[in-house]
Design a protein around this motif. Structure first.
Motif, mmCIF file in Angstrom:
data_model
loop_
_atom_site.group_PDB
_atom_site.id
_atom_site.type_symbol
_atom_site.label_atom_id
_atom_site.label_comp_id
_atom_site.label_asym_id
_atom_site.label_seq_id
_atom_site.Cartn_x
_atom_site.Cartn_y
_atom_site.Cartn_z
ATOM 1 N N PHE A 56 -6.863 4.279 -0.833
ATOM 2 C CA PHE A 56 -6.654 3.091 0.020
ATOM 3 C C PHE A 56 -7.989 2.716 0.659
ATOM 4 O O PHE A 56 -8.108 2.624 1.886
ATOM 5 C CB PHE A 56 -5.607 3.377 1.101
ATOM 6 N N PRO A 104 0.829 -1.223 0.000
ATOM 7 C CA PRO A 104 0.000 0.000 0.000
ATOM 8 C C PRO A 104 0.857 1.265 0.000
ATOM 9 O O PRO A 104 1.729 1.439 0.837
ATOM 10 C CB PRO A 104 -0.814 -0.130 1.292
ATOM 11 N N SER A 134 -1.454 6.841 3.826
ATOM 12 C CA SER A 134 -0.586 5.861 3.168
ATOM 13 C C SER A 134 0.446 5.305 4.149
ATOM 14 O O SER A 134 0.743 4.103 4.135
ATOM 15 C CB SER A 134 0.119 6.497 1.972
ATOM 16 N N TRP A 194 -8.178 -0.609 2.903
ATOM 17 C CA TRP A 194 -7.344 -0.445 4.090
ATOM 18 C C TRP A 194 -7.941 0.604 5.027
ATOM 19 O O TRP A 194 -8.000 0.401 6.245
ATOM 20 C CB TRP A 194 -5.928 -0.032 3.675
ATOM 21 N N CYS A 241 -1.339 2.806 6.490
ATOM 22 C CA CYS A 241 -1.620 1.533 5.813
ATOM 23 C C CYS A 241 -0.337 0.715 5.620
ATOM 24 O O CYS A 241 -0.345 -0.515 5.775
ATOM 25 C CB CYS A 241 -2.282 1.800 4.461
#
Length: 618
Positions: free
Chosen positions: A150, A75, A102, A153, A105
């Motif tokens: 994402f 990710p 980000s 996630w 994740c």
């Protein structure tokens, strides 16, 4: 914008085309591959903080020089991995609203949790997110936007829901506060208005509306649901927010689809966006304007939205149809036959009729042994309800007059369409009751336009077209035009000439010299034009409301109405006026109709004959 720096060492990563490494006196013993990029790293700093790398190293065979680890579908890609690797090496990293999602994740992917080491990256990222990022309005919106990349996630980690809750809490704490809006601050306090499809809308009170319009439709929908469920945001502010969002993402909703064709994919996205906006509309009448609802309906036609969405819009528009304009009703047709969608306007008109049914004019009496006690306790309440009912009836009557004017203007526009069937035109014209049209000038102009655009109508069709027209409600200017209009049926021209002559006699104080049949027609007109609520008879109070029905058909209520229908449908003038005009006079009327260029002279001759007959009888 809030930032956070972790680590104390300077950045010592070295990059080449496809290989990246960290400067160190110790040779690397671990190769990590992320999206085609190889990282030459060291096991000790990474494995001490990343449980996933520990498991992968234990499962993969060791080589003499480097152990190779593959990290597919990482990710955030290489940027997120480098951030986590730098944290393991103690290199300074910078966090903000743009990369917090980000990084979180990626840390979850590598399992950098407290179970591996105290104060690990997952813990520090959560603290920074909750204590700093979600406390700021702008940072919360930016973070919510980044969760789109994402999605799975972010949902599993609860980042999306936490951002939405934080945004909703800030709006609900003070929906009218403007100091938190970065968009408002950016455009300046001297620019409180924004353009929404050409109209200016004040948004200083709904400071959050423009900021939230930057969200995608799925996140925007969830955020608006959270705001509405809080119950503290006024409905009109919710409506303004939806209008701003629609104007941003559907800028061409009022254009003809032929002027802006889009691909199937973009049309599907626009359709989803439109239906989502429709589902968010507040239920209160004053929350959104009728013009905005009609623009949404135009877009629904263009994008072929679901029938349920169109029905909901038609119902909402019908409630406040008296606020619309003619241009708002010109909804492009999706078929190649007609220019405008007349069916949907008729559906809207039906909804307005249903919503405009007047409430009872008196409270319902309660029967039983407690009737006297109830009556004594609620006497004042009953009087108040009666006053409110009368006030509501007056308002309803006013709105019906506005809608009648609106429909006549709409008929003038659609009458130009050569493909418009006569049945659709007459259905709209006849849906308006007599009392709602104070005059028939606009209706006459609409009929004239339709006749000019459809020159091939036969005699029967022309009579049917003019069936709703009441010549007694035409102004002098329109009567002069109608008397010389060769496109009108002969019976309509005769009616216009008779009533114009009667009007001239009334203006000259010669009403006593009028023929008996003209007096009867004028008396009937006086009764028919008496406004609702007149105290003359009980029937006059309820008759106009009874005529306001979904079917739009009006049954004759007197012999004069029957006579008027005969004038429009029968072929013999003798039968139409058998009560007051002799066959001799009828022949003169025929001569008059055959010479339309001399109506006044012939009618004057007819008038003098009637006067002489009356004198001889006396």
């Amino acid at each position: 914008m809030k930032f956070m720096k972790l680590g104390s060492r300077p950045d010592t990563f070295y990059n080449s085309e496809s290989v990246r490494s960290v400067s160190s006196e110790v040779s690397s013993d671990l190769v990590v591959q992320v999206n085609g990029t190889r990282y030459l790293l060291h096991k000790f700093p990474l494995l001490s903080k990343c449980l996933r790398l520990q498991k992968l190293c234990s499962e993969s065979p060791e080589s003499t020089q480097h152990q190779i680890i593959q990290l597919p579908d990482f990710p955030g890609g290489t940027e997120s991995f480098e951030l986590c690797a730098k944290f393991c090496y103690g290199i300074t990293i910078t966090l903000s609203a743009y990369n917090i999602v980000s990084a979180r994740c990626a840390a979850e992917y590598l399992q950098m949790t407290e179970e591996v080491e105290k104060g690990n990256l997952v813990y520090k990222l959560d603290v920074f997110l909750n204590s700093c990022i979600l406390n700021g309005w702008k940072d919360s919106i930016i973070t919510l936007q980044t969760t789109k990349a994402f999605q799975l996630w972010s949902e599993d980690l609860g980042i999306t829901s936490r951002c939405i809750e934080a945004i909703a809490a800030k709006v609900l704490s003070n929906p009218l506060k403007v100091s938190l809006s970065h968009s408002y601050s950016r455009r300046g306090r001297d620019r409180d208005d924004i353009s929404v499809n050409g109209s200016k809308t004040n948004t200083s009170k709904g400071w959050w509306a423009e900021d939230l319009s930057e969200l995608g439709i799925d996140l925007y929908w969830r955020t608006m649901i959270a705001l509405k469920s809080g119950g503290k945001v006024p409905a009109n502010l919710v409506g303004d927010a939806l209008r701003i969002y629609a104007s941003k993402w559907l800028p061409n909703i009022s254009r003809n689809p032929e002027n802006g064709e889009t691909t199937t994919n973009s049309s599907s996205k626009s359709r989803l966006l439109l239906e989502s906006v429709i589902s968010l509309l507040p239920t209160e009448r004053a929350s959104v304007s009728c013009s905005f609802l009609l623009k949404l309906l135009k877009a629904a036609n263009i994008l072929r939205a679901s029938s349920s969405s169109k029905s909901e819009l038609a119902r909402r528009i019908g409630i406040q149809l008296d606020e619309a304009t003619v241009s708002d009703l010109l909804i492009p047709s999706t078929s190649n036959d007609m220019t405008y969608d007349v069916e949907v306007v008729f559906t809207i008109l039906e909804q307005f009729m249903l919503q405009s049914q007047s409430p009872p004019t008196s409270p319902v009496h309660v029967k039983g042994r407690f009737e006297r006690h109830r009556r004594s306790r609620s006497a004042n309440n009953g009087d108040f309800e009666l006053q409110e009912s009368r006030r509501s009836s007056t308002s309803s009557h006013s709105s019906k007059i506005k809608v009648a004017k609106l429909v006549d203007g709409y008929l003038k526009e659609i009458g130009k369409d050569v493909n418009l069937p006569l049945s659709k035109f007459t259905a709209l014209a006849e849906a308006i009751p007599d009392f709602a049209r104070l005059d028939h000038d606009d209706l006459y102009r609409a009929i004239d336009i339709y006749l000019k655009s459809h020159p091939n109508l036969n005699k029967t069709e022309r009579k049917r077209l003019c069936r709703t027209l009441d010549c007694k409600k035409l102004s002098m200017e329109v009567c002069m035009h109608a008397a010389q209009n060769e496109l009108l049926p002969l019976r309509v021209v005769v009616q216009v000439l008779f009533f114009e002559q009667a009007r001239a006699a009334m203006a000259g104080g010669q009403l006593t010299d009028l023929p008996s049949n003209i007096k009867a027609l004028l008396a009937a007109q006086d009764d028919a034009s008496r406004p609702p609520g007149s105290l003359s008879t009980n029937r006059s109070m309820v008759q106009p409301e009874d005529q306001w029905s979904v079917s739009g058909l009006k049954s004759p209520s007197s012999n004069i109405s029957t006579l008027r229908m005969k004038l429009a449908e029968n072929d013999d003038l003798d039968e139409n006026f058998h009560d007051g005009i002799s066959k001799t006079h009828s022949s003169k009327v025929k001569q008059l109709c055959s010479l339309p260029t001399r109506p006044k002279r012939m009618f004057s001759k007819l008038w003098s004959t009637n006067n002489r007959s009356a004198s001889e009888k006396s």
